[in-house]
Each structure stands twice: as C-alpha cells, then as structure tokens.
Design a protein around this motif. Structure first.
Motif, PDB file in Angstrom:
ATOM      1  N   LEU A  91       0.815  -1.214   0.000  1.00 39.60           N
ATOM      2  CA  LEU A  91       0.000   0.000   0.000  1.00 39.60           C
ATOM      3  C   LEU A  91       0.846   1.262   0.000  1.00 39.60           C
ATOM      4  O   LEU A  91       0.342   2.350   0.259  1.00 39.60           O
ATOM      5  CB  LEU A  91      -0.917   0.006   1.234  1.00 39.60           C
ATOM      6  N   THR A  92       2.123   1.119  -0.325  1.00 37.27           N
ATOM      7  CA  THR A  92       3.024   2.267  -0.315  1.00 37.27           C
ATOM      8  C   THR A  92       2.677   3.239  -1.438  1.00 37.27           C
ATOM      9  O   THR A  92       2.486   2.836  -2.599  1.00 37.27           O
ATOM     10  CB  THR A  92       4.483   1.809  -0.472  1.00 37.27           C
ATOM     11  N   ALA A  93       2.597   4.521  -1.101  1.00 35.20           N
ATOM     12  CA  ALA A  93       2.325   5.568  -2.088  1.00 35.20           C
ATOM     13  C   ALA A  93       2.674   6.900  -1.441  1.00 35.20           C
ATOM     14  O   ALA A  93       2.637   7.041  -0.217  1.00 35.20           O
ATOM     15  CB  ALA A  93       0.864   5.549  -2.532  1.00 35.20           C
ATOM     16  N   PRO A  94       3.028   7.894  -2.255  1.00 40.55           N
ATOM     17  CA  PRO A  94       3.381   9.207  -1.688  1.00 40.55           C
ATOM     18  C   PRO A  94       2.150   9.999  -1.262  1.00 40.55           C
ATOM     19  O   PRO A  94       1.195  10.144  -2.025  1.00 40.55           O
ATOM     20  CB  PRO A  94       4.110   9.897  -2.849  1.00 40.55           C
ATOM     21  N   GLY A  95       2.178  10.530  -0.046  1.00 42.90           N
ATOM     22  CA  GLY A  95       1.122  11.419   0.426  1.00 42.90           C
ATOM     23  C   GLY A  95      -0.163  10.693   0.767  1.00 42.90           C
ATOM     24  O   GLY A  95      -0.399   9.554   0.335  1.00 42.90           O
ATOM     25  N   PRO A  96      -1.022  11.329   1.556  1.00 44.22           N
ATOM     26  CA  PRO A  96      -2.287  10.683   1.938  1.00 44.22           C
ATOM     27  C   PRO A  96      -3.221  10.436   0.757  1.00 44.22           C
ATOM     28  O   PRO A  96      -3.899   9.412   0.711  1.00 44.22           O
ATOM     29  CB  PRO A  96      -2.902  11.673   2.941  1.00 44.22           C
ATOM     30  N   GLN A  97      -3.241  11.353  -0.222  1.00 44.67           N
ATOM     31  CA  GLN A  97      -4.092  11.118  -1.387  1.00 44.67           C
ATOM     32  C   GLN A  97      -3.617   9.907  -2.170  1.00 44.67           C
ATOM     33  O   GLN A  97      -4.426   9.087  -2.634  1.00 44.67           O
ATOM     34  CB  GLN A  97      -4.110  12.357  -2.300  1.00 44.67           C
ATOM     35  N   GLY A  98      -2.285   9.774  -2.312  1.00 42.70           N
ATOM     36  CA  GLY A  98      -1.749   8.625  -3.020  1.00 42.70           C
ATOM     37  C   GLY A  98      -2.030   7.324  -2.294  1.00 42.70           C
ATOM     38  O   GLY A  98      -2.387   6.315  -2.922  1.00 42.70           O
ATOM     39  N   ARG A  99      -1.899   7.325  -0.969  1.00 45.85           N
ATOM     40  CA  ARG A  99      -2.177   6.117  -0.201  1.00 45.85           C
ATOM     41  C   ARG A  99      -3.658   5.753  -0.247  1.00 45.85           C
ATOM     42  O   ARG A  99      -4.020   4.573  -0.283  1.00 45.85           O
ATOM     43  CB  ARG A  99      -1.734   6.302   1.243  1.00 45.85           C
ATOM     44  N   THR A 100      -4.519   6.780  -0.254  1.00 45.20           N
ATOM     45  CA  THR A 100      -5.953   6.513  -0.353  1.00 45.20           C
ATOM     46  C   THR A 100      -6.297   5.862  -1.686  1.00 45.20           C
ATOM     47  O   THR A 100      -7.071   4.892  -1.748  1.00 45.20           O
ATOM     48  CB  THR A 100      -6.747   7.821  -0.179  1.00 45.20           C
ATOM     49  N   ALA A 101      -5.724   6.384  -2.769  1.00 46.12           N
ATOM     50  CA  ALA A 101      -5.974   5.799  -4.092  1.00 46.12           C
ATOM     51  C   ALA A 101      -5.408   4.386  -4.176  1.00 46.12           C
ATOM     52  O   ALA A 101      -6.031   3.483  -4.752  1.00 46.12           O
ATOM     53  CB  ALA A 101      -5.363   6.688  -5.175  1.00 46.12           C
ATOM     54  N   ARG A 102      -4.211   4.176  -3.615  1.00 49.47           N
ATOM     55  CA  ARG A 102      -3.598   2.843  -3.650  1.00 49.47           C
ATOM     56  C   ARG A 102      -4.418   1.839  -2.837  1.00 49.47           C
ATOM     57  O   ARG A 102      -4.575   0.685  -3.235  1.00 49.47           O
ATOM     58  CB  ARG A 102      -2.173   2.920  -3.093  1.00 49.47           C
ATOM     59  N   THR A 103      -4.980   2.273  -1.721  1.00 49.20           N
ATOM     60  CA  THR A 103      -5.829   1.400  -0.917  1.00 49.20           C
ATOM     61  C   THR A 103      -7.082   1.003  -1.682  1.00 49.20           C
ATOM     62  O   THR A 103      -7.485  -0.171  -1.672  1.00 49.20           O
ATOM     63  CB  THR A 103      -6.222   2.104   0.394  1.00 49.20           C
ATOM     64  N   ALA A 104      -7.728   1.969  -2.339  1.00 48.57           N
ATOM     65  CA  ALA A 104      -8.931   1.664  -3.113  1.00 48.57           C
ATOM     66  C   ALA A 104      -8.627   0.656  -4.223  1.00 48.57           C
ATOM     67  O   ALA A 104      -9.406  -0.274  -4.474  1.00 48.57           O
ATOM     68  CB  ALA A 104      -9.509   2.951  -3.701  1.00 48.57           C
ATOM     69  N   LEU A 105      -7.473   0.818  -4.891  1.00 50.03           N
ATOM     70  CA  LEU A 105      -7.092  -0.119  -5.943  1.00 50.03           C
ATOM     71  C   LEU A 105      -6.835  -1.506  -5.372  1.00 50.03           C
ATOM     72  O   LEU A 105      -7.254  -2.521  -5.942  1.00 50.03           O
ATOM     73  CB  LEU A 105      -5.847   0.401  -6.669  1.00 50.03           C
ATOM     74  N   ALA A 106      -6.146  -1.578  -4.216  1.00 51.76           N
ATOM     75  CA  ALA A 106      -5.857  -2.869  -3.605  1.00 51.76           C
ATOM     76  C   ALA A 106      -7.144  -3.569  -3.163  1.00 51.76           C
ATOM     77  O   ALA A 106      -7.277  -4.794  -3.306  1.00 51.76           O
ATOM     78  CB  ALA A 106      -4.922  -2.672  -2.407  1.00 51.76           C
ATOM     79  N   LEU A 107      -8.106  -2.808  -2.650  1.00 54.96           N
ATOM     80  CA  LEU A 107      -9.377  -3.397  -2.255  1.00 54.96           C
ATOM     81  C   LEU A 107     -10.136  -3.926  -3.468  1.00 54.96           C
ATOM     82  O   LEU A 107     -10.743  -5.009  -3.417  1.00 54.96           O
ATOM     83  CB  LEU A 107     -10.228  -2.363  -1.515  1.00 54.96           C
ATOM     84  N   ARG A 108     -10.088  -3.179  -4.565  1.00 56.90           N
ATOM     85  CA  ARG A 108     -10.757  -3.622  -5.783  1.00 56.90           C
ATOM     86  C   ARG A 108     -10.136  -4.932  -6.286  1.00 56.90           C
ATOM     87  O   ARG A 108     -10.847  -5.883  -6.616  1.00 56.90           O
ATOM     88  CB  ARG A 108     -10.659  -2.538  -6.849  1.00 56.90           C
ATOM     89  N   GLU A 109      -8.804  -4.983  -6.337  1.00 57.04           N
ATOM     90  CA  GLU A 109      -8.121  -6.165  -6.849  1.00 57.04           C
ATOM     91  C   GLU A 109      -8.337  -7.371  -5.942  1.00 57.04           C
ATOM     92  O   GLU A 109      -8.560  -8.490  -6.418  1.00 57.04           O
ATOM     93  CB  GLU A 109      -6.630  -5.869  -7.000  1.00 57.04           C
ATOM     94  N   ALA A 110      -8.272  -7.156  -4.619  1.00 53.01           N
ATOM     95  CA  ALA A 110      -8.460  -8.268  -3.688  1.00 53.01           C
ATOM     96  C   ALA A 110      -9.887  -8.794  -3.735  1.00 53.01           C
ATOM     97  O   ALA A 110     -10.116 -10.005  -3.637  1.00 53.01           O
ATOM     98  CB  ALA A 110      -8.115  -7.808  -2.275  1.00 53.01           C
ATOM     99  N   THR A 111     -10.863  -7.910  -3.916  1.00 59.39           N
ATOM    100  CA  THR A 111     -12.255  -8.335  -4.005  1.00 59.39           C
ATOM    101  C   THR A 111     -12.482  -9.163  -5.261  1.00 59.39           C
ATOM    102  O   THR A 111     -13.160 -10.201  -5.231  1.00 59.39           O
ATOM    103  CB  THR A 111     -13.186  -7.117  -3.993  1.00 59.39           C
ATOM    104  N   ALA A 112     -11.905  -8.717  -6.383  1.00 62.54           N
ATOM    105  CA  ALA A 112     -12.066  -9.450  -7.637  1.00 62.54           C
ATOM    106  C   ALA A 112     -11.336 -10.788  -7.625  1.00 62.54           C
ATOM    107  O   ALA A 112     -11.756 -11.739  -8.289  1.00 62.54           O
ATOM    108  CB  ALA A 112     -11.563  -8.596  -8.801  1.00 62.54           C
ATOM    109  N   ALA A 113     -10.251 -10.888  -6.836  1.00 63.79           N
ATOM    110  CA  ALA A 113      -9.463 -12.127  -6.805  1.00 63.79           C
ATOM    111  C   ALA A 113     -10.212 -13.264  -6.123  1.00 63.79           C
ATOM    112  O   ALA A 113      -9.938 -14.440  -6.372  1.00 63.79           O
ATOM    113  CB  ALA A 113      -8.128 -11.875  -6.102  1.00 63.79           C
ATOM    114  N   GLY A 114     -11.140 -12.955  -5.240  1.00 60.75           N
ATOM    115  CA  GLY A 114     -11.944 -13.990  -4.603  1.00 60.75           C
ATOM    116  C   GLY A 114     -11.197 -14.808  -3.570  1.00 60.75           C
ATOM    117  O   GLY A 114     -11.503 -15.985  -3.374  1.00 60.75           O
ATOM    118  N   GLY A 115     -10.224 -14.215  -2.896  1.00 65.70           N
ATOM    119  CA  GLY A 115      -9.480 -14.915  -1.855  1.00 65.70           C
ATOM    120  C   GLY A 115      -9.356 -14.065  -0.613  1.00 65.70           C
ATOM    121  O   GLY A 115      -9.944 -12.982  -0.508  1.00 65.70           O
TER     122      GLY A 115
END
Length: 392
Positions: A91-115
């Motif tokens: 979840l590493t990303a520069p700044g709080p906005q970057g970390r927020t966007a990276r978290t949303a992407l990670a949640l999307r990918e993990a949800t789609a992965a089904g694990g």
C-alpha cells in the motif's frame, strides 16, 4: 483528524469550536497549554509503546494468524485460509491522497481475486463538514465472498472473554468511522467506467462474472486484545450498526467548516507565535482566549475524556453559569432554563403552595426546593450556623 477525533466530534456535533480546530489541524493540546488549562487527556507513552508492541506481535506472520482468528470467530462454515493463502498487497504511495488511491485499488483487486487478503494500515478518506479527513485503520481483511472486515487492535486486556465496556464502546465508535469511510469505497467498486465500447463492456462483464460478489463492508468488526493480561491475542466480533447509524447522522448535522470560519471576526488566528526553537508560545493569553471564545463551544462533562480543550471549556462554562457544565441529562431536563442563576431563581422564588405554573421544569424545581426546605427544617443544625448548607 483521525477516527478517534471524528468519533468524539460525532458524539458532540454542536461543538463548532472542535469542528473548526480539528478541521484546521490546530494542535489543541498545545493550545490548551498556552491558555493555562492543560489536560491529562491522551494515551501515555508507555501505553502507546505497549500497543505498538502488541500490534506487531499480532501481525508478525504476515497476518495469517490474524485472519485465522477472524475465521474462528465468524463460525460461518467457510473454508479456513490455508498456508500462504492470505495476500498482503503493498500500500506504499506518496502522500495521503496517493495512499488513499492505492488502498482503493488494492481493495478492488483483492475483491475481484476472490481470496483472503489483509491490508495492513490502509488509508481511506471521509468528508467531514466539507473538509477531507484521512483515516488509517489498523487493518482490513477482504473475504473470499467479497466482503470486508475492519480489524481494531487494542492493548487493553480481555479477561475471561470480556473487556471494559467503556473501552469497547470507544473502540466500536472509532471502528464505525472506519466502516463509514470504507462503505464509500465499496460503493464505487464494480461500477462500470464511463465511455468505452462493446469490447470494454464485455470485459467488464467477464470481470464481474469472475468476482465472487459485489464489495460490501461487514457491520461486525473484529476487536483484538491481549488475553488475560498476557501478550497473546484473543478477539471478539463487535456489531457496530448502532454506532454507524449515530455517526452517519451526527456527521451529516455538522456545520461546514467554511461557514464556521466565515462567521469569525476578520483576522482571527490560533497561532501561538512560538519562539524560534518551537517550544515557548509568545502570544498574549488574552488575545488567544479571545480567539478561542470567538468560536461557539458545546461543553459537556464527557468532553473531559475526549478533548484536550475540555478543561478550558469547563472553566468558561462554569464562569458563565451554564447548566451544560452539569451534564447533558441535566440540561435536557431544565428546558428553557440555561443558567444556574435562572434555575435557582425558578426554584426559590415561588410562594409555598403555589399552583403549578405549567412549566414542568419550574414545577419540579419548586417541588424539590420545598422538599429540601422540609428536610432542613427537621435538622436545624444544618440550616443555620457555621455548618449551614447553602443551596448551590
């Protein structure tokens, strides 16, 4: 503005002072110190270190034990996570906005992965009175069915399967803030992107078929605590639907930050004018007090455990004779009587045996005053002399 501050703000939405100071990022602890009303509010350094050590132990194996602990508490008949089955996205990303966007992407990918997936200290955002607040839960677990669970790790003990109700309640309110912010992210996952042709639509449909379910946030959070004063973790599921509803309603009632700021006198500032070493405030206390008093506060005794400025607000509230200093319950019972002097006048100035006034608060006060006078009459030593009991 963290989740603990938001939970306290949601519990007292009428306090414009806290809303403005938190929204502006003012250090309320330093402000209270400069005002001459320091507060003992906050976590000790020892407790903070103990909490960090316990959290590191809980997550030491990449979160596998934490996810297994969650699975055990769910008891939903699903398959437990196997060795190496828990993904831990970066979840590493520069700044709080970057970390927020990276978290949303990670949640999307993990949800789609089904694990199973564990997000360690993700960052989410929440709009509070028109100002963005960035929040960092201890962890969020993504389930194979697409649902998410907030993990709250605390250092207070859970003895014989139960913990201090007050501390559990505070953790539930804090977790409700995280849940509310995650619901916003979940609502955007799975929505089709604007534009695109038939090929893009087909690919989106294929992705939807592969995803086990639409993302959703569970209303039960996992509270992890030390077991019986040891350093071994134990956990219980806490339903936060009530706290979630209250937090959502109270945050919606908050006045927008810009509206509060617009009502302030021109040039109002909370700058302490620190010396070059950043340690000693040089601004006159009178000026600072005037700036703070320019913003309305809604003091209640509960503020003493949630706000650094509570001691200052209590002093000002008592000096003004406001009944809020006696508690919200008392304030609610007194109706239109807003000061202690008004309460005493209503209670003591009515003739004995006078007919009811029609005001329930005034009638109750006069009845209480009559009962007090009757009790004192039965013990004359309390009604006169150096030990007389004053009606205050």
């Amino acid at each position: 503005m963290d989740a603990r501050a938001l939970a306290a703000l949601a519990a007292n939405p009428g306090c414009r002072r806290r809303a403005l100071l938190d929204g502006a990022g003012v250090d309320k602890g330093a402000l209270a110190q400069a005002l001459g009303a320091p507060s003992n509010f906050g976590q000790s350094q020892f407790a903070h270190q103990r909490g960090n050590s316990f959290e590191a132990r809980v997550k030491a194996d990449g979160g596998a034990d934490l996810v297994r602990l969650l699975h055990e508490r769910l008891r939903d008949g699903s398959e437990p996570p196997g060795p190496g089955a828990v993904a831990t996205p970066d979840l590493t990303a520069p700044g709080p906005q970057g970390r927020t966007a990276r978290t949303a992407l990670a949640l999307r990918e993990a949800t789609a992965a089904g694990g199973w997936a564990l997000l360690d200290h993700p960052m989410v955002s929440l709009d509070v009175a028109g100002s963005p607040a960035f929040l960092e839960p201890d962890a969020v677990v993504v389930h194979p069915d697409g649902s998410w669970t907030v993990i709250e790790i605390k250092s207070f003990p859970m003895v014989d399967g139960s913990a201090d109700p007050a501390k559990v309640g505070a953790a539930a309110r804090q977790s409700a803030v995280y849940t509310l912010a995650l619901e916003r992210v979940a609502s955007m996952i799975g929505e089709p992107e604007e534009g695109g042709g038939a090929a893009e639509a087909a690919e989106a449909a294929n992705r939807a078929d592969r995803a086990p379910a639409r993302a959703r946030v569970r209303h039960q959070v996992l509270l992890v605590c030390p077991k019986d004063f040891s350093n071994l973790p134990t956990a219980e599921l806490v339903d936060v639907r009530k706290q979630l509803a209250v937090t959502r309603r109270q945050l919606d009632r908050l006045t927008r930050i810009e509206e509060i700021a617009a009502a302030l006198p021109e040039g109002t500032t909370f700058d302490l004018r620190l010396t070059e070493d950043g340690r000693i405030p040089t601004r006159p206390v009178e000026e600072l007090t005037a700036a703070v008093d320019a913003v309305d506060a809604a003091y209640a005794p509960e503020c003493l455990s949630t706000c650094e400025l509570a001691a200052h607000c209590r002093t000002r509230s008592r000096a003004a004779g406001q009944v809020e200093a006696l508690g919200r319950g008392v304030r609610g019972e007194l109706g239109g009587l807003t000061t202690v002097d008004a309460v005493l006048t209503a209670a003591m100035n009515g003739p004995a045996g006078e007919a009811p006034t029609g005001d329930p608060a005034v009638d109750a006060l006069r009845r209480a005053a009559a009962l007090r006078a009757e009790a004192l009459a039965s013990r004359p030593e309390l009604a006169s002399g150096p030990e007389a009991v004053a009606c205050r």
